[in-house]
Scaffold this active site. Sequence first.
Site, short mmCIF file in Angstrom:
data_model
loop_
_atom_site.label_atom_id
_atom_site.label_comp_id
_atom_site.label_asym_id
_atom_site.label_seq_id
_atom_site.Cartn_x
_atom_site.Cartn_y
_atom_site.Cartn_z
N THR A 136 0.82 -1.21 0.00
CA THR A 136 0.00 0.00 0.00
C THR A 136 0.86 1.27 0.00
O THR A 136 2.02 1.23 0.46
CB THR A 136 -0.89 -0.02 1.26
OG1 THR A 136 -1.49 1.26 1.45
CG2 THR A 136 -0.11 -0.33 2.53
N ASP A 137 0.27 2.38 -0.44
CA ASP A 137 0.97 3.67 -0.35
C ASP A 137 1.08 4.16 1.10
O ASP A 137 1.88 5.04 1.41
CB ASP A 137 0.27 4.73 -1.22
CG ASP A 137 -1.20 4.98 -0.87
OD1 ASP A 137 -1.72 4.34 0.06
OD2 ASP A 137 -1.82 5.84 -1.52
N GLU A 138 0.26 3.57 2.00
CA GLU A 138 0.22 4.10 3.38
C GLU A 138 1.54 3.88 4.12
O GLU A 138 1.79 4.53 5.13
CB GLU A 138 -0.93 3.45 4.16
CG GLU A 138 -2.26 3.69 3.51
CD GLU A 138 -3.45 3.63 4.46
OE1 GLU A 138 -3.24 3.51 5.68
OE2 GLU A 138 -4.58 3.70 3.96
N TYR A 162 -2.09 -0.50 11.07
CA TYR A 162 -2.22 -1.18 9.76
C TYR A 162 -1.00 -0.91 8.90
O TYR A 162 -0.35 -1.85 8.41
CB TYR A 162 -3.50 -0.71 9.04
CG TYR A 162 -3.48 -1.02 7.56
CD1 TYR A 162 -3.56 -2.34 7.10
CD2 TYR A 162 -3.34 0.00 6.59
CE1 TYR A 162 -3.51 -2.63 5.74
CE2 TYR A 162 -3.29 -0.29 5.24
CZ TYR A 162 -3.38 -1.61 4.81
OH TYR A 162 -3.32 -1.90 3.47
N LYS A 166 1.97 -3.47 7.49
CA LYS A 166 2.28 -3.69 6.07
C LYS A 166 3.74 -3.32 5.79
O LYS A 166 4.42 -3.99 5.01
CB LYS A 166 1.36 -2.83 5.19
CG LYS A 166 -0.10 -3.27 5.17
CD LYS A 166 -0.32 -4.63 4.54
CE LYS A 166 -0.08 -4.66 3.04
NZ LYS A 166 -0.41 -5.99 2.46
P1 NAD Z 1 -9.82 -7.20 2.18
O1 NAD Z 1 -9.84 -6.89 3.63
O2 NAD Z 1 -11.02 -6.91 1.35
O3 NAD Z 1 -9.49 -8.75 1.96
C1 NAD Z 1 -8.51 -9.42 2.70
C2 NAD Z 1 -8.67 -10.91 2.46
O4 NAD Z 1 -7.64 -11.60 3.19
C3 NAD Z 1 -10.00 -11.48 2.97
O5 NAD Z 1 -10.55 -12.35 2.00
C4 NAD Z 1 -9.63 -12.25 4.23
O6 NAD Z 1 -10.48 -13.34 4.50
C5 NAD Z 1 -8.22 -12.70 3.90
N1 NAD Z 1 -7.41 -12.96 5.09
C6 NAD Z 1 -7.27 -12.16 6.18
N2 NAD Z 1 -6.45 -12.76 7.08
C7 NAD Z 1 -6.05 -13.93 6.52
C8 NAD Z 1 -5.20 -14.97 6.96
N3 NAD Z 1 -4.60 -14.92 8.15
N4 NAD Z 1 -4.99 -16.02 6.15
C9 NAD Z 1 -5.62 -16.10 4.94
N5 NAD Z 1 -6.45 -15.15 4.49
C10 NAD Z 1 -6.66 -14.07 5.27
O7 NAD Z 1 -8.54 -6.45 1.61
P2 NAD Z 1 -8.30 -5.75 0.20
O8 NAD Z 1 -8.80 -4.37 0.26
O9 NAD Z 1 -8.77 -6.66 -0.86
O10 NAD Z 1 -6.70 -5.68 0.19
C11 NAD Z 1 -5.95 -6.77 -0.30
C12 NAD Z 1 -4.47 -6.43 -0.16
O11 NAD Z 1 -4.18 -5.26 -0.91
C13 NAD Z 1 -4.03 -6.16 1.27
O12 NAD Z 1 -2.75 -6.72 1.44
C14 NAD Z 1 -3.96 -4.64 1.33
O13 NAD Z 1 -3.00 -4.23 2.27
C15 NAD Z 1 -3.54 -4.30 -0.07
N6 NAD Z 1 -3.98 -2.98 -0.56
C16 NAD Z 1 -5.31 -2.61 -0.46
C17 NAD Z 1 -5.70 -1.37 -0.97
C18 NAD Z 1 -7.14 -0.92 -0.92
O14 NAD Z 1 -7.44 0.23 -1.26
N7 NAD Z 1 -8.09 -1.76 -0.51
C19 NAD Z 1 -4.76 -0.53 -1.57
C20 NAD Z 1 -3.42 -0.94 -1.63
C21 NAD Z 1 -3.06 -2.17 -1.14
O1 DAU Z 2 -4.17 3.95 0.53
C1 DAU Z 2 -4.36 2.57 0.41
C2 DAU Z 2 -5.21 2.09 1.54
O2 DAU Z 2 -6.54 2.55 1.27
C3 DAU Z 2 -5.21 0.59 1.74
O3 DAU Z 2 -3.90 0.18 2.08
C4 DAU Z 2 -6.19 0.19 2.83
O4 DAU Z 2 -6.24 -1.23 2.95
C5 DAU Z 2 -7.56 0.72 2.47
O5 DAU Z 2 -8.46 0.43 3.51
C6 DAU Z 2 -7.50 2.22 2.23
O6 DAU Z 2 -7.22 2.92 3.46
P1 DAU Z 2 -7.97 4.29 3.85
O7 DAU Z 2 -7.93 4.44 5.31
O8 DAU Z 2 -7.46 5.42 3.03
O9 DAU Z 2 -9.45 3.92 3.32
P2 DAU Z 2 -10.90 4.21 3.95
O10 DAU Z 2 -11.90 3.88 2.89
O11 DAU Z 2 -11.06 3.60 5.28
O12 DAU Z 2 -10.88 5.79 4.13
C7 DAU Z 2 -10.68 6.65 3.02
C8 DAU Z 2 -10.68 8.07 3.55
O13 DAU Z 2 -12.01 8.37 3.99
C9 DAU Z 2 -9.79 8.27 4.75
O14 DAU Z 2 -9.23 9.58 4.71
C10 DAU Z 2 -10.73 8.17 5.94
C11 DAU Z 2 -12.03 8.71 5.39
N1 DAU Z 2 -13.26 8.12 5.95
C12 DAU Z 2 -13.36 6.77 6.02
C13 DAU Z 2 -14.49 6.16 6.55
C14 DAU Z 2 -14.58 4.67 6.67
C15 DAU Z 2 -14.31 8.93 6.34
O15 DAU Z 2 -14.22 10.17 6.24
N2 DAU Z 2 -15.42 8.35 6.85
C16 DAU Z 2 -15.55 7.01 6.98
O16 DAU Z 2 -16.61 6.53 7.49
#
Ligand code: NAD
Ligand code: DAU
Length: 356
Positions: A136-138, A162, A166
């Site tokens: 992730t970019d975070e 989180y 990562k």
């Molecule tokens: P998500 O939370 O939707 O899905 C995570 C999946 O991992 C689920 O299916 C869960 O059951 C599985 N899981 C959790 N713990 C596990 C374990 N111990 N063993 C096996 N499976 C397990 O997450 P996502 O949003 O699809 O993100 C997927 C990946 O991409 C993560 O590594 C996250 O850090 C990364 N990522 C997400 C975003 C985003 O915006 N969502 C952006 C950049 C990177």
């Molecule tokens: O940047 C990549 C990341 O993006 C991933 O690594 C994470 O897995 C993914 O969850 C996401 O993280 P964020 O914290 O940025 O996503 P979220 O959707 O939770 O929040 C997006 C923005 O919106 C953040 O600034 C917080 C804000 N927010 C979020 C929620 C849930 C609100 O203002 N209200 C809300 O209820």
Amino acid sequence: MANDTILVTGGAGFIGSNFILEWLAHEPSSIINLDKLTYAGNPGNLAAIHSDRRYKFLQGDICDRDVIAELLVTYRPRAIVHFAAESHVDRSIRGPDDFIQTNVNGTFSLLEEARTYWSGLDDAEKSDFRFLQVSTDEVYGSLAPEDEAFTETTRYAPNSPYSASKAAADHLARAYFHTYQLPVVTTNCSNNYGPFQFPEKLIPLAILHATGGKAIPVYGDGQNVRDWLFVGDHCEALRLVLARGTTGETYNIGGKNQMTNLEVVRAICAVLDELRPDDPVVPHASLIKFVVDRPGHDRRYAMDIAKIEKELGWRPRETFSSGIRKTVRWYLENQAWIQAVNNGSYRQWMAAQYSM
Ligand code: NAD
Ligand code: DAU
């Protein structure tokens, strides 16, 4: 002999399930999906391919080394695409334990078992093998408004449990390349949105609340900036990195699309005003409610994606306006999926997080 199969971890989650669906639509080879099925894992996301003979699902934990070892020996994949993680920042703030367990210890288990398996391959198979660490970019921390976007050489400075977990996983993956030459490639991606995203995250949560006439919670002043990318574009970038990325390298992936949270929520409301003029509360933006801020809330993320553009020729296909319209439509057309995730555990989370 290693074969053409790839192992995906966390493939029942949001990005993993989009990745698997797209993989099977574009590539000839098979996929094994290892997923623990936490609250975020939903096998229903993959219903469309459940009878595809190239797809196999195994329920299991990436922390369980015996499971991983057996799976690698049995299926002999040529790559591991590692998505499995605890992924929600707010949950990491309320309870970091699972994040350390899965994101750090789980990644370590996977790397160790991958190393053992990879060491036993012949030279050609060894050089073909890939461990793709999906990150992730975070991990780069938070930017001020005037700062340049993150590059692949930006120093890690994670701010939440989180992102720290990562970052730890990324460092382990890097060390396994450096020390053991395990062919690791890492990607760092910005915020994804699209079909199958669990409605604890901003975009699906806003869509569900807006259509249900419920308050749309915006943290703090709503001016935090994220760089939004449609999930299909992320999946395409991952397939390219897997095919042509250089081992030991990291690639930033992003949408070139910085928006404040308030802009994002207003854009969703505008699409809904058009598609759902008869919803309980219209205009939908009147439901926006500023709520208490996330502790340690990162102010801004932005990704410099020049490296992947130049080296691999990737760039996002969707604009935010096309991607958000597709996404809103998907949630409107998939009420059964929404009913299934809107269960007791989801309602408990919403009550605890928002007192709603
Ligand atoms: P998500 O939370 O939707 O899905 C995570 C999946 O991992 C689920 O299916 C869960 O059951 C599985 N899981 C959790 N713990 C596990 C374990 N111990 N063993 C096996 N499976 C397990 O997450 P996502 O949003 O699809 O993100 C997927 C990946 O991409 C993560 O590594 C996250 O850090 C990364 N990522 C997400 C975003 C985003 O915006 N969502 C952006 C950049 C990177
Ligand atoms: O940047 C990549 C990341 O993006 C991933 O690594 C994470 O897995 C993914 O969850 C996401 O993280 P964020 O914290 O940025 O996503 P979220 O959707 O939770 O929040 C997006 C923005 O919106 C953040 O600034 C917080 C804000 N927010 C979020 C929620 C849930 C609100 O203002 N209200 C809300 O209820």
